[in-house]
Design a protein around this motif. Structure first.
Motif, PDB file in Angstrom:
ATOM      1  N   ALA A 109      16.870 -22.625 -80.006  1.00 59.46           N
ATOM      2  CA  ALA A 109      16.216 -23.829 -80.510  1.00 59.46           C
ATOM      3  C   ALA A 109      16.630 -24.154 -81.942  1.00 59.46           C
ATOM      4  CB  ALA A 109      14.698 -23.666 -80.449  1.00 59.46           C
ATOM      5  N   GLY A 110      17.077 -23.175 -82.698  1.00 54.52           N
ATOM      6  CA  GLY A 110      17.449 -23.413 -84.083  1.00 54.52           C
ATOM      7  C   GLY A 110      18.787 -24.114 -84.196  1.00 54.52           C
ATOM      8  N   ARG A 111      18.816 -25.173 -84.967  1.00 60.68           N
ATOM      9  CA  ARG A 111      20.053 -25.897 -85.217  1.00 60.68           C
ATOM     10  C   ARG A 111      20.357 -25.816 -86.706  1.00 60.68           C
ATOM     11  NH1 ARG A 111      17.631 -29.203 -81.265  1.00 60.68           N
ATOM     12  NH2 ARG A 111      18.944 -29.407 -79.432  1.00 60.68           N
ATOM     13  N   PRO A 112      21.628 -25.891 -87.069  1.00 59.55           N
ATOM     14  CA  PRO A 112      21.942 -25.821 -88.500  1.00 59.55           C
ATOM     15  C   PRO A 112      21.413 -27.052 -89.233  1.00 59.55           C
ATOM     16  CG  PRO A 112      23.905 -26.317 -87.239  1.00 59.55           C
ATOM     17  CD  PRO A 112      22.822 -26.004 -86.257  1.00 59.55           C
ATOM     18  N   LYS A 113      20.872 -26.834 -90.408  1.00 57.27           N
ATOM     19  CA  LYS A 113      20.366 -27.937 -91.222  1.00 57.27           C
ATOM     20  C   LYS A 113      21.563 -28.616 -91.875  1.00 57.27           C
ATOM     21  CE  LYS A 113      15.883 -26.956 -91.048  1.00 57.27           C
ATOM     22  NZ  LYS A 113      14.837 -27.819 -90.644  1.00 57.27           N
ATOM     23  N   MET A 114      21.737 -29.892 -91.580  1.00 56.59           N
ATOM     24  CA  MET A 114      22.834 -30.655 -92.158  1.00 56.59           C
ATOM     25  C   MET A 114      22.266 -31.938 -92.749  1.00 56.59           C
ATOM     26  SD  MET A 114      25.817 -30.134 -89.337  1.00 56.59           S
ATOM     27  CE  MET A 114      27.170 -30.505 -90.439  1.00 56.59           C
ATOM     28  N   ILE A 115      22.860 -32.368 -93.849  1.00 60.72           N
ATOM     29  CA  ILE A 115      22.382 -33.571 -94.515  1.00 60.72           C
ATOM     30  C   ILE A 115      22.586 -34.811 -93.639  1.00 60.72           C
ATOM     31  CG2 ILE A 115      24.506 -34.038 -95.777  1.00 60.72           C
ATOM     32  CD1 ILE A 115      21.022 -34.392 -97.243  1.00 60.72           C
ATOM     33  N   TYR A 117      22.250 -34.945 -90.373  1.00 55.77           N
ATOM     34  CA  TYR A 117      21.135 -35.002 -89.422  1.00 55.77           C
ATOM     35  C   TYR A 117      19.884 -35.557 -90.098  1.00 55.77           C
ATOM     36  CZ  TYR A 117      23.814 -31.893 -86.343  1.00 55.77           C
ATOM     37  OH  TYR A 117      24.762 -31.347 -85.540  1.00 55.77           O
ATOM     38  N   GLU A 118      19.686 -35.185 -91.357  1.00 54.80           N
ATOM     39  CA  GLU A 118      18.496 -35.634 -92.058  1.00 54.80           C
ATOM     40  C   GLU A 118      18.552 -37.134 -92.336  1.00 54.80           C
ATOM     41  OE1 GLU A 118      16.076 -34.688 -96.184  1.00 54.80           O
ATOM     42  OE2 GLU A 118      17.760 -33.431 -95.598  1.00 54.80           O
ATOM     43  N   ILE A 119      19.716 -37.617 -92.759  1.00 52.04           N
ATOM     44  CA  ILE A 119      19.830 -39.038 -93.104  1.00 52.04           C
ATOM     45  C   ILE A 119      19.850 -39.905 -91.856  1.00 52.04           C
ATOM     46  CG2 ILE A 119      21.361 -40.751 -94.133  1.00 52.04           C
ATOM     47  CD1 ILE A 119      22.179 -38.572 -96.136  1.00 52.04           C
ATOM     48  N   LEU A 120      20.702 -39.556 -90.887  1.00 51.55           N
ATOM     49  CA  LEU A 120      20.836 -40.378 -89.685  1.00 51.55           C
ATOM     50  C   LEU A 120      19.656 -40.214 -88.737  1.00 51.55           C
ATOM     51  CD1 LEU A 120      24.619 -39.840 -88.981  1.00 51.55           C
ATOM     52  CD2 LEU A 120      23.534 -41.861 -89.960  1.00 51.55           C
ATOM     53  N   GLY A 121      18.967 -39.089 -88.810  1.00 46.75           N
ATOM     54  CA  GLY A 121      17.870 -38.830 -87.890  1.00 46.75           C
ATOM     55  C   GLY A 121      16.500 -39.057 -88.473  1.00 46.75           C
ATOM     56  N   TYR A 122      16.404 -39.780 -89.594  1.00 47.05           N
ATOM     57  CA  TYR A 122      15.118 -40.078 -90.199  1.00 47.05           C
ATOM     58  C   TYR A 122      14.295 -38.816 -90.398  1.00 47.05           C
ATOM     59  CZ  TYR A 122      16.497 -44.765 -88.861  1.00 47.05           C
ATOM     60  OH  TYR A 122      17.198 -45.924 -88.691  1.00 47.05           O
ATOM     61  N   ASP A 123      14.793 -37.915 -91.224  1.00 48.62           N
ATOM     62  CA  ASP A 123      14.150 -36.632 -91.529  1.00 48.62           C
ATOM     63  C   ASP A 123      13.898 -35.815 -90.255  1.00 48.62           C
ATOM     64  OD1 ASP A 123      14.187 -36.857 -94.262  1.00 48.62           O
ATOM     65  OD2 ASP A 123      12.235 -37.875 -94.354  1.00 48.62           O
ATOM     66  N   TYR A 124      14.939 -35.691 -89.441  1.00 50.59           N
ATOM     67  CA  TYR A 124      14.950 -34.894 -88.209  1.00 50.59           C
ATOM     68  C   TYR A 124      13.971 -35.406 -87.157  1.00 50.59           C
ATOM     69  CZ  TYR A 124      17.215 -31.671 -91.432  1.00 50.59           C
ATOM     70  OH  TYR A 124      18.036 -31.120 -92.365  1.00 50.59           O
ATOM     71  N   ALA A 125      13.554 -36.661 -87.228  1.00 45.04           N
ATOM     72  CA  ALA A 125      12.618 -37.202 -86.254  1.00 45.04           C
ATOM     73  C   ALA A 125      13.285 -37.487 -84.912  1.00 45.04           C
ATOM     74  CB  ALA A 125      11.978 -38.475 -86.783  1.00 45.04           C
ATOM     75  N   ILE A 126      14.557 -37.802 -84.915  1.00 47.14           N
ATOM     76  CA  ILE A 126      15.247 -38.134 -83.660  1.00 47.14           C
ATOM     77  C   ILE A 126      15.614 -36.882 -82.888  1.00 47.14           C
ATOM     78  CG2 ILE A 126      17.373 -39.122 -82.711  1.00 47.14           C
ATOM     79  CD1 ILE A 126      17.243 -41.237 -84.826  1.00 47.14           C
ATOM     80  N   PHE A 127      16.032 -35.855 -83.592  1.00 43.69           N
ATOM     81  CA  PHE A 127      16.535 -34.661 -82.898  1.00 43.69           C
ATOM     82  C   PHE A 127      15.372 -33.798 -82.491  1.00 43.69           C
ATOM     83  CE2 PHE A 127      20.150 -35.993 -85.460  1.00 43.69           C
ATOM     84  CZ  PHE A 127      21.067 -36.163 -84.446  1.00 43.69           C
TER      85      PHE A 127
END
Length: 127
Positions: A109-115, A117-127
């Motif tokens: 379940a753990g995915r690498p934290k990438m900037i 993902y944070e920007i494009l995913g609205y603070d990881y809301a999409i993923f």
């Protein structure tokens, strides 16, 4: 003053720096593999190119799922492929996939934290 000698020195320095960085990356990846030690890693599929990994195999005339199925026939129900510099685990057996997502759920379940993902995913809301 010899201008040809001055122009060749930066080229030699650049080539030496490139060679040293490739050597260091190679040594680091070997050391990381040996650190794993007792864990037995799944086999890695052959035919990977240095920078793109196995992408050239997945972009052929056959669809990717057919190519991965042929690789599963050759390497077994669980193996790894490289996509770029990242290793990816390919599981083609129902029982092994069920074990991956029930018993070892926290590890997968753990995915690498990438900037990105944070920007494009609205603070990881999409993923």
């Amino acid at each position: 003053m010899d201008f040809e000698n001055l122009l060749s020195q930066p080229a030699i320095f650049t080539m030496a720096l490139l060679f040293f960085s490739l050597f260091a990356l190679s040594f680091q990846s070997r050391r990381h593999i040996h650190k794993a030690g007792a864990r037995k890693a799944p086999p890695e599929a052959g035919g990977a190119w240095p920078l793109i990994g196995h992408l050239h195999l997945l972009g052929g005339q056959q669809p990717p799922h057919v190519t991965l199925g042929n690789m599963a026939d050759k390497y077994g129900p669980i193996f790894t492929i490289s996509i770029g510099r990242r290793k990816n685990l390919v599981v083609s057996n129902r029982e092994i996939a069920k074990e991956c997502f029930t018993v070892n759920d926290k590890a997968f379940a753990g995915r690498p934290k990438m900037i990105a993902y944070e920007i494009l995913g609205y603070d990881y809301a999409i993923f």
